[in-house]
Write a protein that holds these residues in place. Sequence first.
Motif, PDB file in Angstrom:
ATOM      1  N   GLU A 104      16.155 -15.834 -16.287  1.00 34.52           N
ATOM      2  CA  GLU A 104      16.888 -16.652 -15.311  1.00 34.52           C
ATOM      3  C   GLU A 104      16.380 -18.132 -16.202  1.00 34.52           C
ATOM      4  OE1 GLU A 104      12.232 -16.400 -14.612  1.00 34.52           O
ATOM      5  OE2 GLU A 104      13.618 -14.777 -14.990  1.00 34.52           O
ATOM      6  N   LEU A 105      15.102 -17.834 -17.670  1.00 34.93           N
ATOM      7  CA  LEU A 105      14.918 -18.645 -18.704  1.00 34.93           C
ATOM      8  C   LEU A 105      16.264 -19.388 -19.826  1.00 34.93           C
ATOM      9  CD1 LEU A 105      11.379 -17.471 -19.400  1.00 34.93           C
ATOM     10  CD2 LEU A 105      11.384 -18.990 -18.066  1.00 34.93           C
ATOM     11  N   VAL A 106      17.446 -18.740 -19.305  1.00 35.97           N
ATOM     12  CA  VAL A 106      18.397 -19.245 -20.311  1.00 35.97           C
ATOM     13  C   VAL A 106      19.010 -20.690 -20.397  1.00 35.97           C
ATOM     14  CG1 VAL A 106      19.719 -17.869 -19.145  1.00 35.97           C
ATOM     15  CG2 VAL A 106      20.154 -17.879 -21.350  1.00 35.97           C
ATOM     16  N   ASN A 107      18.872 -20.496 -19.240  1.00 36.74           N
ATOM     17  CA  ASN A 107      19.702 -22.000 -19.219  1.00 36.74           C
ATOM     18  C   ASN A 107      19.121 -23.285 -19.912  1.00 36.74           C
ATOM     19  OD1 ASN A 107      21.638 -21.230 -18.007  1.00 36.74           O
ATOM     20  ND2 ASN A 107      21.232 -21.363 -15.723  1.00 36.74           N
ATOM     21  N   GLN A 108      17.623 -23.200 -19.415  1.00 32.22           N
ATOM     22  CA  GLN A 108      16.673 -23.927 -20.086  1.00 32.22           C
ATOM     23  C   GLN A 108      17.050 -23.745 -21.620  1.00 32.22           C
ATOM     24  OE1 GLN A 108      12.802 -24.388 -18.037  1.00 32.22           O
ATOM     25  NE2 GLN A 108      13.049 -26.144 -16.640  1.00 32.22           N
ATOM     26  N   TYR A 109      16.773 -23.400 -22.076  1.00 31.83           N
ATOM     27  CA  TYR A 109      16.252 -22.419 -23.405  1.00 31.83           C
ATOM     28  C   TYR A 109      17.523 -23.095 -23.581  1.00 31.83           C
ATOM     29  CZ  TYR A 109      16.187 -20.030 -27.618  1.00 31.83           C
ATOM     30  OH  TYR A 109      16.032 -20.097 -29.477  1.00 31.83           O
ATOM     31  N   GLU A 110      19.230 -22.837 -23.654  1.00 31.08           N
ATOM     32  CA  GLU A 110      19.971 -23.160 -23.731  1.00 31.08           C
ATOM     33  C   GLU A 110      19.923 -24.508 -23.974  1.00 31.08           C
ATOM     34  OE1 GLU A 110      21.203 -21.242 -26.453  1.00 31.08           O
ATOM     35  OE2 GLU A 110      21.148 -19.589 -26.012  1.00 31.08           O
ATOM     36  N   LEU A 111      20.117 -25.548 -23.205  1.00 31.69           N
ATOM     37  CA  LEU A 111      20.145 -26.934 -23.129  1.00 31.69           C
ATOM     38  C   LEU A 111      19.279 -27.425 -23.899  1.00 31.69           C
ATOM     39  CD1 LEU A 111      19.907 -27.275 -18.991  1.00 31.69           C
ATOM     40  CD2 LEU A 111      22.084 -28.500 -20.705  1.00 31.69           C
ATOM     41  N   TYR A 112      18.463 -26.900 -23.681  1.00 32.95           N
ATOM     42  CA  TYR A 112      17.238 -28.056 -25.049  1.00 32.95           C
ATOM     43  C   TYR A 112      17.259 -27.327 -26.675  1.00 32.95           C
ATOM     44  CZ  TYR A 112      14.903 -30.612 -21.458  1.00 32.95           C
ATOM     45  OH  TYR A 112      14.574 -31.038 -20.902  1.00 32.95           O
ATOM     46  N   LYS A 113      17.689 -26.450 -27.013  1.00 30.11           N
ATOM     47  CA  LYS A 113      18.672 -25.742 -27.999  1.00 30.11           C
ATOM     48  C   LYS A 113      19.894 -27.102 -28.189  1.00 30.11           C
ATOM     49  CE  LYS A 113      20.105 -21.742 -29.138  1.00 30.11           C
ATOM     50  NZ  LYS A 113      20.611 -20.164 -29.352  1.00 30.11           N
ATOM     51  N   PHE A 114      20.322 -27.492 -27.220  1.00 30.96           N
ATOM     52  CA  PHE A 114      21.095 -28.459 -27.378  1.00 30.96           C
ATOM     53  C   PHE A 114      20.693 -30.000 -28.432  1.00 30.96           C
ATOM     54  CE2 PHE A 114      24.732 -31.218 -25.657  1.00 30.96           C
ATOM     55  CZ  PHE A 114      25.693 -31.054 -26.448  1.00 30.96           C
ATOM     56  N   ARG A 115      19.506 -30.019 -27.188  1.00 32.44           N
ATOM     57  CA  ARG A 115      19.124 -31.323 -27.604  1.00 32.44           C
ATOM     58  C   ARG A 115      18.416 -31.461 -29.060  1.00 32.44           C
ATOM     59  NH1 ARG A 115      17.973 -35.856 -28.585  1.00 32.44           N
ATOM     60  NH2 ARG A 115      16.576 -37.063 -27.472  1.00 32.44           N
ATOM     61  N   PHE A 116      17.866 -30.000 -29.615  1.00 36.72           N
ATOM     62  CA  PHE A 116      17.296 -29.751 -30.459  1.00 36.72           C
ATOM     63  C   PHE A 116      18.296 -30.436 -31.533  1.00 36.72           C
ATOM     64  CE2 PHE A 116      16.407 -26.877 -34.253  1.00 36.72           C
ATOM     65  CZ  PHE A 116      15.274 -27.403 -35.083  1.00 36.72           C
ATOM     66  N   TYR A 117      19.406 -29.237 -32.112  1.00 36.01           N
ATOM     67  CA  TYR A 117      19.831 -29.986 -32.512  1.00 36.01           C
ATOM     68  C   TYR A 117      21.056 -31.697 -32.739  1.00 36.01           C
ATOM     69  CZ  TYR A 117      20.446 -24.744 -32.363  1.00 36.01           C
ATOM     70  OH  TYR A 117      20.464 -23.714 -32.634  1.00 36.01           O
ATOM     71  N   ILE A 118      20.685 -32.788 -31.615  1.00 39.48           N
ATOM     72  CA  ILE A 118      21.352 -33.507 -31.636  1.00 39.48           C
ATOM     73  C   ILE A 118      19.831 -34.240 -32.174  1.00 39.48           C
ATOM     74  CG2 ILE A 118      21.563 -35.356 -30.006  1.00 39.48           C
ATOM     75  CD1 ILE A 118      22.434 -33.579 -27.942  1.00 39.48           C
ATOM     76  N   TYR A 119      18.997 -33.839 -31.446  1.00 36.86           N
ATOM     77  CA  TYR A 119      17.704 -34.506 -32.903  1.00 36.86           C
ATOM     78  C   TYR A 119      17.560 -33.730 -34.568  1.00 36.86           C
ATOM     79  CZ  TYR A 119      14.050 -35.920 -29.333  1.00 36.86           C
ATOM     80  OH  TYR A 119      13.449 -36.567 -28.259  1.00 36.86           O
TER      81      TYR A 119
END
Length: 412
Positions: A104-119
């Motif tokens: 169930e950690l997958v949603n947060q993980y994928e969301l913050y990967k998006f943030r990481f790629y933007i950074y």
Amino acid sequence: MNAGSIIKYYRTKNKLTQLQLAEGICSISHLSKIESNAYSPHESTIKALLLKMGVLLNREVEKHMRLEKIIGKFIDCSLHYDLETMREIYKQLETENDYIQSTELVNQYELYKFRFYIYDTDLMKAEEQKKMLERMKASFLAPEHWVHQFFQSLYWSMMGDNTKSLEFLNSLDLGIQSIPQKFEGEFYYQKARMLVLADRHELSAHFAELAVRSFQLHHNYIRLLHAQILLAINYTRRNLLVQAESLYEVLIRNTHLTKQSVLHNQTLYNYTELLRLKNAHGEALEILQALKEKVEPDTYFYKAVLTSLLESMVEGGQNSAIQIEELKAISNSSKDQYFHIYAIYFEKRNFSQPDLMAYCEETMLPFFRKNGYIKETKNVAAELAAHYRNQQQWEKAYFYQTYDEENGGELK
């Protein structure tokens, strides 16, 4: 921890069918419900299914807690702008990617990967992640929906579509209660940043002040510096020069003491706008020349520094032919059109005034309006208004003079 997803992960990894795994423990339909998390089995059933695959439940619980902690740190690094640590954690988490997908950690993980790629300004990966999140969003909880929308605002800002970015932010105003309190500063900061680009300085200052208070409350010192830079820019453009200079003094010192070299350079760059307003062109020129030597060539920031350097040289009556040629040479691609337009503008200043004004009217103004460069649009409009007043072409002079007032500082 979703035990069913973990069981399915290991069954797939071990290339077992549901029949093979369920045999001697439970029915196939029972296992199917467990794996889809539609049913919570007795702990003994979970242990038996995992043990059959050589997996111990207590170790899985420990592994899940460890990954939850690492993802939490990944998120905290995002909020505190610790990009180096984010990169390290990202590499670590990617080795566990398949396992995380089963939790169930997958949603947060994928969301913050998006943030990481933007950074990281990784446009290709950010675009791929954006498409993936669109497919996943049906499973998001309310806070995850809010964060997803917010990250899309950051994405469009990175892509240069500030209008679309601000639209996403405006749609989130009523949902701020859906997110953790420590995230408020990020929202206020981004809102302030988009509003200053839209030339709405008083409202931008309001959100920048909210961001400052939030970052102070959560001891988020690096993001506090970002918010204070926005405030200093706002003060400068509202002609509150004493307040702006006082804040820049603090920022120049603190970015140096905290060894935030990128922020230090950005602070100095924005400080030169204040110096030019005070007619301290010599000091502005000195800072910009030093920055040009320090900044990595052929980056966006280098081009911005070079453009401001040209402006200061022209205002100071210095020969800028070499710098104009350099800016032309490094801004030939379509993504550098903004800088190329300025290179031609500075070049034309050395020739006839009518030719320069025609370029401002036919090329610069339409480009700045189309792409949402509000401040630049206003500057060109003011220059055209002054030109037509001198030419006693009152209708055109009046049109450009009232241009900003009619648009309220924003494009219609």
